[in-house]
Design a protein around this motif. Sequence first.
Motif, PDB file in Angstrom:
ATOM      1  N   TYR A 248      -3.806  31.532  56.949  1.00  0.00           N
ATOM      2  CA  TYR A 248      -2.452  31.744  56.765  1.00  0.00           C
ATOM      3  C   TYR A 248      -2.109  30.505  57.081  1.00  0.00           C
ATOM      4  O   TYR A 248      -2.067  30.002  57.989  1.00  0.00           O
ATOM      5  CB  TYR A 248      -1.762  33.141  57.317  1.00  0.00           C
TER       6      TYR A 248
ATOM      7  N   CYS B 288      -2.215  30.057  60.795  1.00  0.00           N
ATOM      8  CA  CYS B 288      -3.277  30.757  61.567  1.00  0.00           C
ATOM      9  C   CYS B 288      -4.791  30.555  61.602  1.00  0.00           C
ATOM     10  O   CYS B 288      -5.310  30.034  60.408  1.00  0.00           O
ATOM     11  CB  CYS B 288      -3.278  32.349  60.958  1.00  0.00           C
TER      12      CYS B 288
ATOM     13  N   CYS C  38       0.639  36.695  63.173  1.00  0.00           N
ATOM     14  CA  CYS C  38       0.281  36.289  61.642  1.00  0.00           C
ATOM     15  C   CYS C  38       0.452  37.709  60.762  1.00  0.00           C
ATOM     16  O   CYS C  38       0.176  38.478  61.197  1.00  0.00           O
ATOM     17  CB  CYS C  38      -1.295  36.015  61.686  1.00  0.00           C
TER      18      CYS C  38
ATOM     19  N   CYS D 230      -7.339  33.546  60.138  1.00  0.00           N
ATOM     20  CA  CYS D 230      -7.656  33.818  58.626  1.00  0.00           C
ATOM     21  C   CYS D 230      -7.105  32.848  57.737  1.00  0.00           C
ATOM     22  O   CYS D 230      -7.260  32.808  56.298  1.00  0.00           O
ATOM     23  CB  CYS D 230      -6.597  35.200  58.309  1.00  0.00           C
TER      24      CYS D 230
ATOM     25  N   GLN E 165      -0.867  38.363  58.213  1.00  0.00           N
ATOM     26  CA  GLN E 165      -2.115  38.900  57.469  1.00  0.00           C
ATOM     27  C   GLN E 165      -2.851  39.407  58.366  1.00  0.00           C
ATOM     28  O   GLN E 165      -3.499  40.610  58.164  1.00  0.00           O
ATOM     29  CB  GLN E 165      -2.754  37.672  56.704  1.00  0.00           C
ATOM     30  N   CYS E 166      -3.174  38.831  59.840  1.00  0.00           N
ATOM     31  CA  CYS E 166      -4.251  39.454  60.601  1.00  0.00           C
ATOM     32  C   CYS E 166      -3.659  39.557  62.063  1.00  0.00           C
ATOM     33  O   CYS E 166      -4.479  40.247  62.831  1.00  0.00           O
ATOM     34  CB  CYS E 166      -5.364  38.460  60.681  1.00  0.00           C
TER      35      CYS E 166
HETATM   36 ZN   LIG Z   1      -4.135  35.117  60.128  1.00  0.00          ZN
END
Ligand SMILES: [Zn+2]
Length: 443
Positions: free
Chosen positions: A229, A224, A423, A227, A425-426
């Motif tokens: 990842y 990613c 992603c 962020c 996470q984001c």
């Molecule tokens: Zn991300």
Amino acid sequence: MRLSQLFSQTLRSDPAEAEVESHRLLLRAGYIRQLAAGVFDLLPLARRSLNKIGTIVRQEMEAIGGQELTLPVVQPAELWQESGRWQRLGPELTRLQDRNGRQLVLGMTHEEVVADLARREIRSYRQLPLLVYQIQTKWRDEPRPRAGLIRTREFLMKDSYSLDADWEGLDRQYRAHYQAYQTIFRRCGLEASVVESDVGMMGGQLAHEFMFQSDIGEDLLLLCRQCGYAANREVARFRKPEPPPEAPLPLESVATPDCKTIAALANFLGLPQARTAKAVFLMARLVEEQGEGAAEGRATQPASSPAVGERAVGERLVFAIVRGDMEVNEVKLANALRAAELRPATEAEVRAAGAEPGYASPVGLRPAHQAALIVVDELLPRSPNLVAGANQPGYHLRNVNYGRDYSATIVADITSAGEGHPCPQCGAPLRAQRAVELGHIFK
Ligand SMILES: [Zn+2]
């Protein structure tokens, strides 16, 4: 010494067997010669390069408290039977017998030998922490050696083993390795990406891989940009869509001639692939977990009887179900099942479980009474009214709902992340990138 006296000869033309640039250059410059599949002679220029790399590795390992030793390539099978890897590993572990019929293995890694050495040498927790390492030849009978030195069967590896009295010590040594590896790769001029990875045959709780991004690599990373990842595709997660809620509709059988693939089925019914369920059949080799008493086994199991461990191994049919627009990830699936190995099931094995290849679904199969283990991706319980096979040639079912029409032995994340998936996470789109593994640490 004069270059004219150098043992190695350079090659004028490109060697036919070279698949990738590094292989071609190493052959042309006279660094390496192939002796057998995945087995190479390292000529003086390669040896000098390895000595330089070895110096960097030794300096950085000693900086974190490492003590160098050298452990044998040939190892007694009992140690591998005791750890359970004799039973779990397939033909990549080379097994042999000495003249007295004693079972031996060629070392592909040295956890067993280090553990055995440690229990004989360490008398008190006061001797810990310790860190031992070696730079030593390994043998893994890879099915497909390729790309020169990228995947070989015999290879040189730096392996280190931390020994601690408690979890905090393990955490500390794990972090020390993480840092030391980054320093080693930087000093070698290699840009390494650190990614989350599968623990694989090592087991354990946490693993990080150090990867060199390159199109000749065998691993696929999901990265990613937003962020940071980063994960190997084997374990990469992604944010799965939230299907809009719908009331479950009644099951309905529909004739779907010649619709043995998801693409053909979705096309025939004029539906997106996301509205279908895909069934994949695999055979899993399951291994019973070794209990606390396993350490006693070494004294009681005769060394010449590998069957003692192998009796614990059984094969089960696995019925993996994901949404039609997604792919089954075999590493995630194997981890969910605690399976040592997966292979595609034959049509006969699928039929034996009462399912119809090409038109299979879990509907009508009750897990408790079935030979098959049903593993369903976590997205399916939230995905209403899917089209799935009717277990009858030429027919599918509309409005199949998890819970009402079928259930699972295991519900888990068993799908692969790919290019463009959000992603975890984001939510930004992930980028897929091939890479070569440089190093791996396992907790
Ligand atoms: Zn991300």
